[in-house]
Scaffold this motif. Structure first.
Motif, PDB file in Angstrom:
ATOM      1  N   ILE A  45     -15.917  -0.305  33.922  1.00 25.47           N
ATOM      2  CA  ILE A  45     -14.519  -0.140  33.498  1.00 25.47           C
ATOM      3  C   ILE A  45     -13.972  -1.437  32.915  1.00 25.47           C
ATOM      4  CG2 ILE A  45     -12.185   0.373  34.306  1.00 25.47           C
ATOM      5  CD1 ILE A  45     -14.000   2.813  34.002  1.00 25.47           C
ATOM      6  N   TRP A  46     -14.441  -2.586  33.451  1.00 26.26           N
ATOM      7  CA  TRP A  46     -14.074  -3.864  32.809  1.00 26.26           C
ATOM      8  C   TRP A  46     -14.542  -3.857  31.355  1.00 26.26           C
ATOM      9  CZ3 TRP A  46     -16.575  -7.745  30.250  1.00 26.26           C
ATOM     10  CH2 TRP A  46     -15.903  -8.957  30.105  1.00 26.26           C
ATOM     11  N   GLY A  47     -15.775  -3.412  31.129  1.00 23.74           N
ATOM     12  CA  GLY A  47     -16.283  -3.310  29.763  1.00 23.74           C
ATOM     13  C   GLY A  47     -15.512  -2.301  28.948  1.00 23.74           C
ATOM     14  N   ALA A  48     -15.072  -1.223  29.592  1.00 22.48           N
ATOM     15  CA  ALA A  48     -14.277  -0.211  28.882  1.00 22.48           C
ATOM     16  C   ALA A  48     -12.988  -0.821  28.349  1.00 22.48           C
ATOM     17  CB  ALA A  48     -13.962   0.953  29.819  1.00 22.48           C
ATOM     18  N   MET A  49     -12.346  -1.642  29.168  1.00 22.81           N
ATOM     19  CA  MET A  49     -11.101  -2.272  28.731  1.00 22.81           C
ATOM     20  C   MET A  49     -11.350  -3.251  27.586  1.00 22.81           C
ATOM     21  SD  MET A  49      -9.010  -2.847  32.308  1.00 22.81           S
ATOM     22  CE  MET A  49     -10.360  -3.674  33.149  1.00 22.81           C
ATOM     23  N   ASN A  50     -12.414  -4.042  27.713  1.00 22.15           N
ATOM     24  CA  ASN A  50     -12.694  -5.018  26.663  1.00 22.15           C
ATOM     25  C   ASN A  50     -13.223  -4.370  25.397  1.00 22.15           C
ATOM     26  OD1 ASN A  50     -12.419  -8.078  27.446  1.00 22.15           O
ATOM     27  ND2 ASN A  50     -12.981  -6.972  29.297  1.00 22.15           N
ATOM     28  N   SER A  51     -13.880  -3.215  25.533  1.00 19.33           N
ATOM     29  CA  SER A  51     -14.386  -2.540  24.349  1.00 19.33           C
ATOM     30  C   SER A  51     -13.265  -1.916  23.527  1.00 19.33           C
ATOM     31  CB  SER A  51     -15.397  -1.456  24.739  1.00 19.33           C
ATOM     32  OG  SER A  51     -14.761  -0.390  25.413  1.00 19.33           O
ATOM     33  N   LEU A  52     -12.071  -1.862  24.092  1.00 18.35           N
ATOM     34  CA  LEU A  52     -10.916  -1.427  23.312  1.00 18.35           C
ATOM     35  C   LEU A  52     -10.453  -2.531  22.369  1.00 18.35           C
ATOM     36  CD1 LEU A  52      -8.850   0.337  26.116  1.00 18.35           C
ATOM     37  CD2 LEU A  52     -10.486   1.345  24.527  1.00 18.35           C
ATOM     38  N   GLY A  53     -11.078  -3.688  22.471  1.00 14.59           N
ATOM     39  CA  GLY A  53     -10.709  -4.841  21.653  1.00 14.59           C
ATOM     40  C   GLY A  53      -9.718  -5.692  22.401  1.00 14.59           C
ATOM     41  N   ALA A  54     -10.175  -6.832  22.947  1.00 18.33           N
ATOM     42  CA  ALA A  54      -9.309  -7.769  23.666  1.00 18.33           C
ATOM     43  C   ALA A  54      -8.551  -7.088  24.798  1.00 18.33           C
ATOM     44  CB  ALA A  54      -8.328  -8.439  22.704  1.00 18.33           C
ATOM     45  N   GLY A  55      -9.237  -6.245  25.567  1.00 20.43           N
ATOM     46  CA  GLY A  55      -8.595  -5.580  26.688  1.00 20.43           C
ATOM     47  C   GLY A  55      -7.523  -4.605  26.277  1.00 20.43           C
ATOM     48  N   GLY A  56      -7.526  -4.185  25.009  1.00 15.91           N
ATOM     49  CA  GLY A  56      -6.539  -3.233  24.524  1.00 15.91           C
ATOM     50  C   GLY A  56      -5.225  -3.855  24.128  1.00 15.91           C
ATOM     51  N   SER A  57      -5.127  -5.171  24.140  1.00 16.73           N
ATOM     52  CA  SER A  57      -3.866  -5.827  23.800  1.00 16.73           C
ATOM     53  C   SER A  57      -3.742  -5.998  22.290  1.00 16.73           C
ATOM     54  CB  SER A  57      -3.769  -7.198  24.482  1.00 16.73           C
ATOM     55  OG  SER A  57      -4.733  -8.078  23.947  1.00 16.73           O
ATOM     56  N   ALA A  58      -2.530  -6.333  21.866  1.00 13.25           N
ATOM     57  CA  ALA A  58      -2.299  -6.526  20.435  1.00 13.25           C
ATOM     58  C   ALA A  58      -2.915  -7.830  19.953  1.00 13.25           C
ATOM     59  CB  ALA A  58      -0.790  -6.527  20.150  1.00 13.25           C
ATOM     60  N   GLU A 260     -20.917 -10.832  23.434  1.00 12.15           N
ATOM     61  CA  GLU A 260     -19.950  -9.857  23.926  1.00 12.15           C
ATOM     62  C   GLU A 260     -18.528 -10.216  23.492  1.00 12.15           C
ATOM     63  OE1 GLU A 260     -19.724  -7.520  28.008  1.00 12.15           O
ATOM     64  OE2 GLU A 260     -18.903  -9.545  28.234  1.00 12.15           O
ATOM     65  N   ALA A 261     -18.129 -11.458  23.706  1.00  9.76           N
ATOM     66  CA  ALA A 261     -16.799 -11.891  23.288  1.00  9.76           C
ATOM     67  C   ALA A 261     -16.651 -11.800  21.777  1.00  9.76           C
ATOM     68  CB  ALA A 261     -16.539 -13.325  23.744  1.00  9.76           C
ATOM     69  N   VAL A 262     -17.737 -12.055  21.052  1.00  9.57           N
ATOM     70  CA  VAL A 262     -17.690 -12.080  19.593  1.00  9.57           C
ATOM     71  C   VAL A 262     -17.403 -10.701  19.031  1.00  9.57           C
ATOM     72  CG1 VAL A 262     -18.983 -12.605  17.499  1.00  9.57           C
ATOM     73  CG2 VAL A 262     -19.243 -14.067  19.507  1.00  9.57           C
ATOM     74  N   TYR A 263     -18.183  -9.701  19.455  1.00  8.77           N
ATOM     75  CA  TYR A 263     -17.982  -8.393  18.817  1.00  8.77           C
ATOM     76  C   TYR A 263     -16.771  -7.655  19.358  1.00  8.77           C
ATOM     77  CZ  TYR A 263     -20.932  -6.366  22.630  1.00  8.77           C
ATOM     78  OH  TYR A 263     -21.482  -5.984  23.829  1.00  8.77           O
ATOM     79  N   PHE A 264     -16.370  -7.913  20.616  1.00 10.79           N
ATOM     80  CA  PHE A 264     -15.118  -7.321  21.101  1.00 10.79           C
ATOM     81  C   PHE A 264     -13.925  -7.894  20.331  1.00 10.79           C
ATOM     82  CE2 PHE A 264     -16.841  -6.200  25.593  1.00 10.79           C
ATOM     83  CZ  PHE A 264     -17.234  -4.962  25.143  1.00 10.79           C
ATOM     84  N   THR A 265     -13.947  -9.199  20.062  1.00  4.82           N
ATOM     85  CA  THR A 265     -12.866  -9.826  19.301  1.00  4.82           C
ATOM     86  C   THR A 265     -12.878  -9.355  17.851  1.00  4.82           C
ATOM     87  OG1 THR A 265     -12.997 -11.767  20.735  1.00  4.82           O
ATOM     88  CG2 THR A 265     -11.856 -12.031  18.634  1.00  4.82           C
ATOM     89  N   TYR A 266     -14.068  -9.217  17.286  1.00  8.14           N
ATOM     90  CA  TYR A 266     -14.217  -8.675  15.929  1.00  8.14           C
ATOM     91  C   TYR A 266     -13.545  -7.311  15.833  1.00  8.14           C
ATOM     92  CZ  TYR A 266     -16.759  -6.595  11.939  1.00  8.14           C
ATOM     93  OH  TYR A 266     -17.101  -5.956  10.761  1.00  8.14           O
ATOM     94  N   LEU A 267     -13.773  -6.457  16.836  1.00  2.00           N
ATOM     95  CA  LEU A 267     -13.160  -5.127  16.833  1.00  2.00           C
ATOM     96  C   LEU A 267     -11.644  -5.215  16.936  1.00  2.00           C
ATOM     97  CD1 LEU A 267     -13.942  -2.043  16.938  1.00  2.00           C
ATOM     98  CD2 LEU A 267     -13.742  -2.240  19.415  1.00  2.00           C
ATOM     99  N   ALA A 268     -11.144  -6.129  17.781  1.00  3.76           N
ATOM    100  CA  ALA A 268      -9.696  -6.244  17.978  1.00  3.76           C
ATOM    101  C   ALA A 268      -8.984  -6.763  16.737  1.00  3.76           C
ATOM    102  CB  ALA A 268      -9.418  -7.175  19.163  1.00  3.76           C
ATOM    103  N   LEU A 269      -9.633  -7.662  16.003  1.00  6.25           N
ATOM    104  CA  LEU A 269      -8.973  -8.315  14.878  1.00  6.25           C
ATOM    105  C   LEU A 269      -8.880  -7.445  13.634  1.00  6.25           C
ATOM    106  CD1 LEU A 269     -10.464 -11.936  15.026  1.00  6.25           C
ATOM    107  CD2 LEU A 269      -8.081 -11.276  15.436  1.00  6.25           C
ATOM    108  N   TRP A 270      -9.902  -6.673  13.351  1.00  3.35           N
ATOM    109  CA  TRP A 270     -10.014  -6.082  12.021  1.00  3.35           C
ATOM    110  C   TRP A 270      -9.913  -4.554  11.984  1.00  3.35           C
ATOM    111  CZ3 TRP A 270      -9.047 -10.344   9.991  1.00  3.35           C
ATOM    112  CH2 TRP A 270      -9.740 -11.515  10.278  1.00  3.35           C
ATOM    113  N   PHE A 271      -9.546  -3.902  13.116  1.00  2.00           N
ATOM    114  CA  PHE A 271      -9.548  -2.439  13.132  1.00  2.00           C
ATOM    115  C   PHE A 271      -8.277  -1.888  13.769  1.00  2.00           C
ATOM    116  CE2 PHE A 271     -13.919  -3.725  12.768  1.00  2.00           C
ATOM    117  CZ  PHE A 271     -14.433  -2.837  11.826  1.00  2.00           C
ATOM    118  N   SER A 272      -7.921  -0.680  13.352  1.00  2.86           N
ATOM    119  CA  SER A 272      -6.757   0.011  13.899  1.00  2.86           C
ATOM    120  C   SER A 272      -7.028   0.431  15.342  1.00  2.86           C
ATOM    121  CB  SER A 272      -6.428   1.242  13.058  1.00  2.86           C
ATOM    122  OG  SER A 272      -7.452   2.229  13.175  1.00  2.86           O
TER     123      SER A 272
END
Length: 467
Positions: A45-58, A260-272
């Protein structure tokens, strides 16, 4: 050394009629299922939150800084975890390790809904204290409980639960945010579900069998106990870290988990928001398939241990190089254009696919790391030490990864460049170790000779051996 304490790396399965009877609730499959459910409830579930991109935060900065704190504390809790096993046993360590995850999810919830920051940091600290012990315990159990011919499949099955958390989180978030085609944070409702699941972790861990209760199909007993005095145990663990066969895989561990930090951040920065939810769900499904296929391949005793090891290593080297080259080109372009990709946007496929492949690469690398550690350990007490060292080293690299990605320039491009460089630097040292797996003169014994000649000379001794 007693036979019961030896770790067998490559034994074929005995005929079915020669196997002792096993009760289902004492079987390795039962215990791997309980371990998997603990993995789902805690790091899954920790991974689930981070896979939303930066824990789902803006914005990824606060969450990445919190994750860096978690992993920094995990370095220390991993180091002391084998001493903790001395007092409370491996099952007690697993139960304790599940307790710190729910407070971190609560911190993300209050930050998402109310803008509170202190609980996110405090929850990250609690998570770091317990998670290091959990990571050691689950790694040691996953390596030592299964029969040798089931170890790869068991690792793939166990890690499937971790990814199931990511798939579950992605599915929930996709349902809640399917109409949100812009950037920003995810719905706070999803965190209430996450908190409830993580709070169930200690209860699930109670159902794990103690090592002495496990019944294996080869009749071998599992011990996983630490008998040395804790202070002496910590010194032995430190000496294990200094063995060249472990030192030479540190960069390989780094290139695997820094990502892990790299691709989760990549997802948070560049995607809706909805594209991030889709990424969380889809990458988890694909990674589950890849991980289980790799686990089955590593268990194919019809193929020599040497071929399985070398083919997996070079497949990972080649594919990881391709993914990082691809990501480097894209990130350099995105740094200038500052896009937000939705699944309806032109160019979405090329930008999104590299995230999927990096997630799959992380899962395959992760499973292969356990395979490496299994081959480094010769006794079950060494399994605990090497599991602790693996998870502590992982934590150190992930602390650096999340710490760097909390800085904008590293979040956008710098961390990707570093990970690409780590991949290149890790190949030769790791190969010097991996190439010995499956040979009669496997790496064991090199470190002891090196330590006898002085710690400053251990790597030289090892390199002389493998030359």
């Amino acid at each position: 050394m007693a036979d019961a304490d030896k770790v067998i790396h490559n034994a074929p399965p005995p005929p079915k009629e020669a196997r002792p009877p096993v009760r289902w609730y004492r079987s390795t499959f039962y215990n791997m299922t309980v371990l998997g459910l603990c993995n789902l409830a805690a790091p899954g579930i920790w991974g689930a939150m981070n896979s939303l991109g930066a824990g789902g935060s803006a914005s990824p900065q606060l969450v990445n800084a919190s994750n860096a704190l978690t992993f920094c504390l995990m370095v220390f809790s991993c180091y002391f975890s084998s001493a903790i096993v001395h007092y409370i046993g491996i099952k007690g360590a697993l139960i304790f390790g599940t307790m710190g995850y729910a407070p971190f999810a609560a911190g993300l919830y209050t930050n998402n809904r109310f803008g509170t920051e202190w609980l996110t940091i405090f929850g990250a600290a609690l998570c770091g204290i317990s998670a290091g012990v959990f990571w050691m315990a689950e790694a040691a159990i996953a390596i030592a409980y299964p029969e040798p011919w089931n170890r790869g499949k068991a690792l793939g099955y166990w890690l499937t639960y971790r990814l199931s958390g990511q798939i579950l989180g992605g599915a929930i978030n996709l349902g809640l945010n399917a109409d949100n085609n812009g950037a920003g944070k995810v719905s706070y409702t999803v965190y209430l579900i996450f908190i409830a699941i993580q709070a169930s972790g200690p209860v699930v861990a109670l159902f794990l069998n103690k090592p002495s209760q496990v019944e294996r199909q080869d009749g071998k007993k599992v011990t996983l106990s630490i008998l040395e005095h804790p202070w002496k145990e910590m010194k032995v663990t430190a000496r294990s870290f200094m063995q060249p066969k472990f030192l030479l895989v540190i960069l390989w561990i780094g290139q695997a988990v820094f990502s892990e930090a790299v691709y989760f951040t990549y997802l948070a920065l560049w995607f809706s928001v909805r594209a991030r939810a889709l990424g969380s769900f889809l990458s988890g499904v694909v990674a589950v398939i890849a991980g289980n296929l790799l686990g089955n391949w590593l268990d194919r005793t019809q193929v020599s241990h040497r071929i399985r090891t070398r083919s997996t290593f070079w497949a990972l080297v080649i594919t990881q190089g391709a993914w990082w080259l691809w990501a480097t080109v894209l990130a350099t372009k995105f740094r200038q254009a500052q896009p937000t990709y939705d699944w309806a946007s032109p160019g979405f496929g090329a930008a999104f696919a590299v995230y999927i492949f990096l997630t799959v690469g992380f899962q395959a690398n992760y499973l292969f790391l356990y395979f490496i550690i299994t081959n480094l350990a010769d006794r079950e007490d060494e399994v605990i030490r090497y599991a602790a060292l693996l998870r502590g080293t992982e934590s150190a690299w992930q602390a650096v990864g999340y710490g760097l990605t909390s800085i904008t320039v590293f979040a956008e491009v710098g961390a990707i460049y570093i990970n690409f460089g780590l991949w290149a630097a890790a190949i030769l040292p790791a190969w010097l170790v991996v190439r010995k797996f499956g040979l009669d003169s496997q790496v064991k014994g090199y470190a002891e000779e090196g330590m006898d000649q002085g710690s400053s000379n251990v790597t030289t001794v090892f390199l002389d051996k493998v030359a």
